[in-house]
Design a protein around this motif. Structure first.
Motif, PDB file in Angstrom:
ATOM      1  N   ALA A   1      42.989  49.943  41.367  1.00 18.63           N
ATOM      2  CA  ALA A   1      41.638  49.925  40.779  1.00 18.63           C
ATOM      3  C   ALA A   1      40.889  51.209  41.104  1.00 18.63           C
ATOM      4  CB  ALA A   1      40.860  48.726  41.316  1.00 18.63           C
ATOM      5  N   HIS A   2      39.910  51.490  40.291  1.00 20.95           N
ATOM      6  CA  HIS A   2      39.057  52.650  40.544  1.00 20.95           C
ATOM      7  C   HIS A   2      38.049  52.340  41.647  1.00 20.95           C
ATOM      8  CE1 HIS A   2      40.302  55.585  37.569  1.00 20.95           C
ATOM      9  NE2 HIS A   2      40.553  54.566  36.749  1.00 20.95           N
ATOM     10  N   TRP A   3      37.762  53.380  42.429  1.00 22.24           N
ATOM     11  CA  TRP A   3      36.858  53.240  43.577  1.00 22.24           C
ATOM     12  C   TRP A   3      36.026  54.504  43.637  1.00 22.24           C
ATOM     13  CZ3 TRP A   3      38.526  56.028  48.370  1.00 22.24           C
ATOM     14  CH2 TRP A   3      37.611  55.865  49.426  1.00 22.24           C
ATOM     15  N   ASP A   4      34.776  54.358  44.008  1.00 23.35           N
ATOM     16  CA  ASP A   4      33.882  55.521  43.937  1.00 23.35           C
ATOM     17  C   ASP A   4      34.000  56.487  45.110  1.00 23.35           C
ATOM     18  OD1 ASP A   4      32.566  54.305  46.031  1.00 23.35           O
ATOM     19  OD2 ASP A   4      30.875  53.573  44.807  1.00 23.35           O
ATOM     20  N   GLY A   5      34.895  56.192  46.014  1.00 19.90           N
ATOM     21  CA  GLY A   5      35.161  57.147  47.096  1.00 19.90           C
ATOM     22  C   GLY A   5      34.284  56.992  48.318  1.00 19.90           C
ATOM     23  N   THR A   6      33.388  56.003  48.337  1.00 16.90           N
ATOM     24  CA  THR A   6      32.502  55.877  49.499  1.00 16.90           C
ATOM     25  C   THR A   6      32.975  54.770  50.438  1.00 16.90           C
ATOM     26  OG1 THR A   6      31.054  54.203  48.535  1.00 16.90           O
ATOM     27  CG2 THR A   6      30.539  56.516  48.040  1.00 16.90           C
TER      28      THR A   6
ATOM     29  N   ARG B   1      44.624  49.875  50.892  1.00 17.49           N
ATOM     30  CA  ARG B   1      45.845  50.097  51.674  1.00 17.49           C
ATOM     31  C   ARG B   1      46.194  51.570  51.701  1.00 17.49           C
ATOM     32  NH1 ARG B   1      44.900  47.770  54.937  1.00 17.49           N
ATOM     33  NH2 ARG B   1      46.920  48.183  55.819  1.00 17.49           N
ATOM     34  N   CYS B   2      46.056  52.219  50.556  1.00 19.54           N
ATOM     35  CA  CYS B   2      46.235  53.675  50.555  1.00 19.54           C
ATOM     36  C   CYS B   2      45.794  54.278  49.245  1.00 19.54           C
ATOM     37  CB  CYS B   2      47.684  54.067  50.845  1.00 19.54           C
ATOM     38  SG  CYS B   2      48.849  53.666  49.543  1.00 19.54           S
ATOM     39  N   ILE B   3      45.570  55.566  49.313  1.00 20.23           N
ATOM     40  CA  ILE B   3      45.421  56.379  48.116  1.00 20.23           C
ATOM     41  C   ILE B   3      46.818  56.924  47.868  1.00 20.23           C
ATOM     42  CG2 ILE B   3      44.250  58.372  47.102  1.00 20.23           C
ATOM     43  CD1 ILE B   3      42.140  57.986  49.444  1.00 20.23           C
ATOM     44  N   PRO B   4      47.496  56.410  46.845  1.00 24.73           N
ATOM     45  CA  PRO B   4      48.918  56.771  46.698  1.00 24.73           C
ATOM     46  C   PRO B   4      49.102  58.276  46.492  1.00 24.73           C
ATOM     47  CG  PRO B   4      48.295  55.016  45.159  1.00 24.73           C
ATOM     48  CD  PRO B   4      47.023  55.542  45.760  1.00 24.73           C
ATOM     49  N   LEU B   5      50.154  58.808  47.045  1.00 33.26           N
ATOM     50  CA  LEU B   5      50.422  60.240  46.888  1.00 33.26           C
ATOM     51  C   LEU B   5      50.686  60.580  45.430  1.00 33.26           C
ATOM     52  CD1 LEU B   5      52.592  61.413  49.904  1.00 33.26           C
ATOM     53  CD2 LEU B   5      50.114  61.337  49.654  1.00 33.26           C
ATOM     54  N   ASP B   6      51.198  59.605  44.667  1.00 35.72           N
ATOM     55  CA  ASP B   6      51.490  59.892  43.257  1.00 35.72           C
ATOM     56  C   ASP B   6      50.349  59.427  42.332  1.00 35.72           C
ATOM     57  OD1 ASP B   6      51.724  57.173  43.353  1.00 35.72           O
ATOM     58  OD2 ASP B   6      53.800  57.090  42.649  1.00 35.72           O
ATOM     59  N   LYS B   7      49.178  59.339  42.901  1.00 40.48           N
ATOM     60  CA  LYS B   7      47.999  58.939  42.122  1.00 40.48           C
ATOM     61  C   LYS B   7      47.827  59.821  40.883  1.00 40.48           C
ATOM     62  CE  LYS B   7      43.689  60.172  43.287  1.00 40.48           C
ATOM     63  NZ  LYS B   7      42.291  60.217  43.800  1.00 40.48           N
ATOM     64  N   LYS B   8      47.628  59.151  39.749  1.00 41.77           N
ATOM     65  CA  LYS B   8      47.409  59.919  38.522  1.00 41.77           C
ATOM     66  C   LYS B   8      45.933  60.302  38.396  1.00 41.77           C
ATOM     67  CE  LYS B   8      49.824  56.928  36.284  1.00 41.77           C
ATOM     68  NZ  LYS B   8      50.337  55.959  35.358  1.00 41.77           N
ATOM     69  N   GLU B   9      45.675  61.508  37.922  1.00 45.75           N
ATOM     70  CA  GLU B   9      44.306  61.886  37.573  1.00 45.75           C
ATOM     71  C   GLU B   9      43.876  61.027  36.401  1.00 45.75           C
ATOM     72  OE1 GLU B   9      42.056  64.490  38.522  1.00 45.75           O
ATOM     73  OE2 GLU B   9      43.298  64.727  40.320  1.00 45.75           O
ATOM     74  N   GLU B  10      42.817  60.317  36.545  1.00 38.90           N
ATOM     75  CA  GLU B  10      42.383  59.407  35.477  1.00 38.90           C
ATOM     76  C   GLU B  10      40.898  59.165  35.658  1.00 38.90           C
ATOM     77  OE1 GLU B  10      44.734  55.600  34.915  1.00 38.90           O
ATOM     78  OE2 GLU B  10      42.740  54.732  35.099  1.00 38.90           O
ATOM     79  N   GLU B  11      40.133  59.458  34.650  1.00 36.16           N
ATOM     80  CA  GLU B  11      38.695  59.203  34.727  1.00 36.16           C
ATOM     81  C   GLU B  11      38.461  57.704  34.651  1.00 36.16           C
ATOM     82  OE1 GLU B  11      36.217  61.566  34.951  1.00 36.16           O
ATOM     83  OE2 GLU B  11      37.693  63.208  34.970  1.00 36.16           O
ATOM     84  N   GLY B  12      37.568  57.186  35.470  1.00 39.65           N
ATOM     85  CA  GLY B  12      37.295  55.756  35.425  1.00 39.65           C
ATOM     86  C   GLY B  12      36.011  55.458  36.161  1.00 39.65           C
TER      87      GLY B  12
END
Lengths: 491, 491
Positions: free
Chosen positions: A440-445, A461-472
């Protein structure tokens, strides 16, 4: 023939607790929160240790040993570190007992009070960096690539065998580097080694990522982790590797002269996995019949059970069994011939199922006649009759196949349990439904993360290393986000 | 080229302390009495562990792990046991720290006091026998043949690296048997395994015997031991194996139903060796130039040092070295090529002498011309020029020869330092002169043993298992004796 084991669907947590005890892996001790690791459980841990140790040494690490005790004052030197561990420290205050006034009981001798209290290590950064100060003068002394196998103590109020115990066994690597880049590479390398070990030896698929600030190790700049998924849809952190920046070098004044002769603080990493992996292993593969062990970590890979009615049959079967054992052992396969006459074959079948022995070979009078053996595999409980000349090769292939099959099965389960959600209602629905990872998207705070945890008990649990750039937009606040992170309830 | 090392004749004790630190085996830590075992020292300990572990498993033992902490009340259950250990116990009394009122310092949280204090294990008989109670019901559950590799803590006021430290590493075997006879056999077997290990791997000759009541383990019926002799004429107890009778089974109520269905108490043994063996290893073989390691325990058995003036020479030498390494490694020989350009050959020679690497191979331009290598052996510091085709075989033989030579040398030294004496004057004269073991008659009473200790600091190291029946009179009291025992000053 029942194992008298609670099933997973009845009560997953109870199933786990019972299984660990009944399969002779571990049990609670008379000391609150501390476990006894029984020989069968310890044999699995030894296999894990041997493999990890080999991987560490191949990448240039050496083992060493640092003290169990840490002077209290060392802890306060790194501010966030002490905050992270102070609430769960076992403290040694005295060094002697004496006989009580009744001449019978013993009591702590008040005259033997330590000048400075000692903490039983919950992790060893402080004592190790206090030591490294003496080891490092120039860039020529770097890197230091050291690991230790040790026991550590974190006083937990609610404990569970392997998953959370007051004392546990682990390895902790502590490296020192001349540059930031090299230290980050080391931290990443160790995460990759852990992932390799989890997937190829434990057959446990893991997601690599970094922790958010909330979940970071106390004193780290970045915490890399591998996250696994258990059969009840909860995540389990299976290993962490920390880039510590210069935090501990500054706290303990560890400097080196670089090639230009200038003094700089050293860059650090630390990384560890623990007996918690035993819990992950059990919970990933096992079923309602008992343990299921991947062949690469099974202390006994093959068990042979004789079925006979008289001594003559027993002797003939034993001859076959001994021959077979010899051939299997030549291939490095660990095999046991259970020729005890105190237990019936059915009892033994049950026992080895409970203990997760990957392959069971039964030899009976019919087999002697037909030149066949019966081969049962533990993972899917299927049986085959195999011509005895083909058995050795069959077993060898079967072990490889089972290792792969267990991984595939766990991988499929995980694939079915990573769900992308775009609303908080959906988030809660999935979490309380099939569970698993929620992407899910999270605002980073940190505030949003805390709020979600408060509302749902799920954490990032983690910010996956293979996280895709995706606006949300953040699943809770609707604020902008640049990619999805993984939430889950966790052990 | 000096190592700046105190010589043995100048000050044996100082020589030892310096050597352990300079050879990178261990160092003192910031925690009083606790050492840091450095990677080079730990690599030797790992070799010891691997070999001992193999020997234990071959004789039917399995590893397990028991808690670090022991509730205080467990200790009082075996009366002589608590007497033996109460005076040197580290005690955990609290389980939390908190920030002090100044907001900076941390202090022990008085609200987090344990209901019952926990002892950091000095040895694990009590917690293990408390566990065994749950493991044993019938004779079918016996024997239990369990070992653990662990850290233990005995609070010592005067400590020395490896020889006497507050925390040390060891293994402790704890077995449970249905009969007295079987338990005694087990205790004797383990003493024999320790002796085998000491002599064939450490190249340290040992005398097998039993301890007198004064020197027996707290809680044992009989303590078997192996005793070694150091180069300064002092003895060192290198391993003990205890027949514990039914003492711990009675204290912890561990009973089994025998074949006739009758309840009996279980019979016990325990046995251990520790990182103290590292001290014995250093003190038996090393010399004024540094460590001397038996090839069987040397982390690096062979080091290759290139001697060159230009890149061309270096490349040609490296080619030879790589070839040689490959051949040696095929034979299971551990070899290092020290191609660092930051240090001169002379510096390296010195370094590997200090660290006790058994064989040093130097390759220089002359060798390239002549097709030879220079082979130096560490034990007697001799050098030979060997045709390069013969080097692999030569080195292989040399390693075997050195292993034997070190044992023979130590055995000769010991033979020269066992002295039969028949008067107390002679006793004192030998003790203060060449030292070593003194073989003397003793009247069998603890009082005489105490008196001799008071007068001379010598104790009875053991009653040798191969004691000859011989009528005599006690060296102190003149009372009758049936055979000689071995006295010595000891570490």
């Amino acid at each position: 023939m029942g194992k008298n084991l609670t099933t997973r669907s009845e009560d997953y947590s109870k199933w786990y607790n019972e299984l660990v005890v009944k399969a002779d892996l571990a049990e609670n001790s008379g000391v609150r929160g501390c476990m006894v690791i029984k020989p069968y459980g310890y044999a699995i841990w030894e296999k894990m240790q041997a493999e990890l140790d080999r991987m560490f040494k191949e990448t240039g690490h050496q083992n060493a040993y640092f003290p169990l005790f840490i002077p209290k004052s060392y802890f306060s030197k790194e501010a966030s570190h002490v905050d992270g561990f102070a609430k769960e420290c076992a403290v040694v205050t005295h060094y002697r007992l004496k006989t009580g006034e009744d001449g019978k009981t013993i009591e702590v001798d008040p005259d033997a009070k330590l000048e400075e209290e000692l903490i039983v290590r919950p992790t060893s950064e402080t004592i190790i960096w206090d030591t490294y100060r003496g080891w490092v003068q120039s860039y020529r002394d770097l890197p230091i690539m050291v690991n230790q196998w040790a026991n550590v103590v974190r006083w937990e109020m609610r404990t569970r065998l392997f998953l959370r115990t007051a004392e546990f066994l682990w390895q902790e690597g502590h490296t020192a580097h001349a540059t930031e880049k090299e230290a980050i590479q080391e931290a990443e390398q160790m995460m990759n080694i852990y992932a390799d070990f989890a997937e190829n030896f434990m057959a446990v698929p893991v997601i690599k990522g970094v922790k958010t600030a909330n979940e970071r190790f106390a004193g780290a700049v970045e915490t890399y982790c591998i996250e696994a998924l258990m059969q009840d849809g909860k995540a389990l952190q299976a290993g962490t590797s920390h880039f510590l920046g210069q935090n501990f070098a500054k706290a303990f004044d560890v400097k080196f002269a670089n090639k230009e002769g200038k003094q700089e603080h050293v860059w650090a990493t630390s990384w560890g996995v623990s007996t918690r992996l035993m819990g992950a292993l059990v919970m990933t593969h096992s079923d309602d019949n008992g343990l299921v062990l991947p062949p690469n970590l099974a202390p006994i890979q093959v068990v042979i059970v004789p079925i006979y009615r008289n001594d003559e049959q027993f002797d003939a079967i034993s001859e076959e069994a001994n021959e077979l054992m010899k051939s299997l052992r030549k291939l490095g396969i660990s095999v046991k011939y259970d020729n005890r006459d105190t237990h019936k074959p059915g009892w033994k079948f049950n026992e080895y199922e409970l203990k997760g022995v990957p392959v069971r070979i039964a030899i009976g009078p019919k087999d002697l006649e037909n030149g066949t053996f019966e081969i049962a595999r533990r993972d899917n409980l299927t049986k085959e009759i195999i011509a005895k000349d083909a058995v050795v090769e069959h077993v060898q292939n079967l072990l490889e196949e089972m290792q792969k099959a267990l991984f595939e099965k766990a991988l499929n389960y995980r694939a079915e349990h990573i769900t992308e959600v775009d609303s908080f209602d959906e988030f809660k629905e999935v979490l309380e439904g099939k569970g698993g990872f929620i992407s899910a998207h999270w605002d980073g705070t940190p505030e949003t993360e805390d709020k979600i945890k408060e509302l749902t008990k799920a954490t990032i649990r983690c910010i996956p290393l293979d996280k895709k750039e995706e606006e949300g937009s953040c699943v809770l606040t609707g604020n902008p986000s640049k990619g999805r992170v993984l939430f889950a309830k966790a052990y």
